[in-house]
Design an enzyme around this catalytic site. Structure first.
Site, PDB file in Angstrom:
ATOM      1  N   CYS A  72      44.877  33.493  44.926  1.00  0.00           N
ATOM      2  CA  CYS A  72      45.850  32.446  45.244  1.00  0.00           C
ATOM      3  C   CYS A  72      45.706  31.358  44.201  1.00  0.00           C
ATOM      4  O   CYS A  72      44.689  30.655  44.168  1.00  0.00           O
ATOM      5  CB  CYS A  72      45.623  31.880  46.646  1.00  0.00           C
TER       6      CYS A  72
ATOM      7  N   GLU B  99      52.681  34.409  44.991  1.00  0.00           N
ATOM      8  CA  GLU B  99      51.982  35.486  44.298  1.00  0.00           C
ATOM      9  C   GLU B  99      53.001  36.198  43.421  1.00  0.00           C
ATOM     10  O   GLU B  99      54.191  36.247  43.749  1.00  0.00           O
ATOM     11  CB  GLU B  99      51.336  36.440  45.295  1.00  0.00           C
TER      12      GLU B  99
END
Length: 217
Positions: A2, A111
């Protein structure tokens, strides 16, 4: 992994959500809370939830990118993620695992898959297992990541360690062994991924339209 996330839940709503999710009787924000952000990147300030006692926790600003207690400055790569599989042994993280476990709020994260960014969320505030260090008042933090599980594993092979409400106090207040029980992939029910605007790749872009594919506004 992340490396970018979103937090648009702010002010009283974030304090209320922290109390509802964590079970702490009192939540404070002694240094105030950040404005809504739609493209939070490493090295920028983020709020973290730290336990002050078994009854009280505080939302406080921290640099996203852990600075280990033995490091003199913030030079070098930002340690914004810590792998669950090695966090107890790695010199950069093992002290924080023992003494500085926290929870990090987000409304979702980005993402990339095949160069296309995706906005990943549940529609509700999400809590992620984190670690922090307090070096003479300079607070820094990192997020725990695990192997990805369905329905997120097609996007990337890593994901944040999401905390269910009943796991927040176990992570923050439990013994090392109780916390270590959570170093496995967390709950992924309700997560959805949708294409996001490629403009999110530029950290200077920070606005709600990033959550949608380009051209919809």
């Amino acid at each position: 992994m992340c490396g970018r996330f979103v937090l648009f839940t702010t002010e009283d709503a974030l304090i209320q959500a922290a109390g509802d999710a964590s079970g702490f009787a009192r939540i404070t924000a002694p240094q105030g809370l950040p404005r809504a952000r739609y493209n939070v990147a490493p090295t920028t300030p983020i709020p973290i939830l730290r336990a002050q006692s078994a009854q009280e926790a505080s939302l406080e600003p921290a640099r996203w990118g852990l600075i280990p207690h033995w490091k003199q400055d913030d030079s070098g790569p930002a340690l914004f993620n810590a792998r669950a599989e090695t966090v107890r042994e790695k010199p950069s993280f093992r002290s924080a695992f023992r003494h500085g476990r926290c929870a990090i709020p987000m409304d979702g994260y980005y993402e990339w898959h095949n160069k296309q960014p995706y906005w990943i969320s549940t529609g509700e505030l999400i809590w992620v297992a984190g670690l922090y260090e307090d070096n003479d008042g300079q607070v820094s933090a990192t997020m725990i990541t695990t192997e990805a599980r369905e329905p997120l594993d097609w996007i990337h092979h890593r994901m944040p360690r999401f905390l269910a409400a009943e796991q927040i106090q176990q992570w923050m207040l439990g013994s090392d062994e109780e916390a270590a029980q959570l170093l496995i992939p967390g709950p992924t029910q309700g997560f959805e991924a949708q294409p996001a605007d490629p403009a999110v790749g530029n950290v200077r872009n920070d606005y709600p339209e990033l959550l949608q594919p380009a051209g919809l506004f």
